[in-house]
Write a protein that holds these residues in place. Structure first.
Motif, PDB file in Angstrom:
ATOM      1  N   PHE A 169       3.258   6.503   1.884  1.00  0.00           N
ATOM      2  CA  PHE A 169       3.656   7.906   1.705  1.00  0.00           C
ATOM      3  C   PHE A 169       2.826   8.831   2.589  1.00  0.00           C
ATOM      4  N   ALA A 170       1.545   8.581   2.703  1.00  0.00           N
ATOM      5  CA  ALA A 170       0.686   9.420   3.543  1.00  0.00           C
ATOM      6  C   ALA A 170       1.141   9.370   5.003  1.00  0.00           C
ATOM      7  N   ALA A 171       1.438   8.164   5.487  1.00  0.00           N
ATOM      8  CA  ALA A 171       1.900   8.021   6.872  1.00  0.00           C
ATOM      9  C   ALA A 171       3.255   8.683   7.065  1.00  0.00           C
ATOM     10  N   ASP A 229       0.863  -1.188   0.000  1.00  0.00           N
ATOM     11  CA  ASP A 229       0.000   0.000   0.000  1.00  0.00           C
ATOM     12  C   ASP A 229       0.897   1.236   0.000  1.00  0.00           C
ATOM     13  N   VAL A 230       1.532   1.493  -1.125  1.00  0.00           N
ATOM     14  CA  VAL A 230       2.505   2.581  -1.207  1.00  0.00           C
ATOM     15  C   VAL A 230       1.868   3.959  -1.015  1.00  0.00           C
ATOM     16  N   CYS A 251       8.016  -0.773  -8.520  1.00  0.00           N
ATOM     17  CA  CYS A 251       7.368   0.127  -9.489  1.00  0.00           C
ATOM     18  C   CYS A 251       6.406   1.076  -8.793  1.00  0.00           C
ATOM     19  N   ASP A 252       5.652   0.572  -7.819  1.00  0.00           N
ATOM     20  CA  ASP A 252       4.730   1.422  -7.062  1.00  0.00           C
ATOM     21  C   ASP A 252       5.484   2.510  -6.299  1.00  0.00           C
ATOM     22  N   MET A 253       6.644   2.166  -5.739  1.00  0.00           N
ATOM     23  CA  MET A 253       7.451   3.162  -5.025  1.00  0.00           C
ATOM     24  C   MET A 253       7.936   4.255  -5.980  1.00  0.00           C
ATOM     25  N   VAL A 254       8.383   3.854  -7.171  1.00  0.00           N
ATOM     26  CA  VAL A 254       8.840   4.848  -8.153  1.00  0.00           C
ATOM     27  C   VAL A 254       7.675   5.737  -8.568  1.00  0.00           C
TER      28      VAL A 254
END
Length: 119
Positions: free
Chosen positions: A69-71, A64-65, A105-108
């Motif tokens: 990022f939100a956290a 759940d990228v 890929c989700d992190m990028v």
């Protein structure tokens, strides 16, 4: 103003080594480190947090990228994330090469969406 670095795998060998190098660097005061871990209340996370006041612990899940990022942003009062060091989960029950690739890929993709300058 310090630059925010998001480090995944913070309590592991790779992420932990990056954090140790940053904390011991002469430039340490230039960075706020968001150390992402699966259990922010665990002993390893608390030990990590005690290394420096520049380390903020954030609980996150590489599946759940956007939530990760939100956290991370919440941990630094909404400051923008300047850099990311990402370690994907590559071993363990149910882990697949496809899953590891998707996490990366989700992190990028999320880094690009959030204006991250260095990955």
């Amino acid at each position: 103003m310090s630059k925010v670095l998001l480090i995944t795998g913070a309590t592991g060998k790779q992420g932990g080594a990056v954090i140790d190098a940053l904390v011991s660097s002469p430039a340490a005061s230039q960075f706020t480190i968001v150390a992402v871990t699966r259990d922010a209340n665990g002993g390893s996370a608390q030990k990590l947090a005690s290394k420096s006041s520049n380390i903020k612990i954030s609980q996150g899940n590489l599946d759940d990228v956007p939530g990760l990022f939100a956290a991370a942003k919440e941990a630094v009062d909404g400051k923008p994330i300047w850099g990311v060091y990402s370690v994907q989960i590559s071993l363990g029950k149910g882990v697949t090469m496809e899953g590891e690739i998707k996490q990366g890929c989700d992190m990028v993709d999320e880094s690009v969406k959030n204006g991250v300058k260095h990955f």
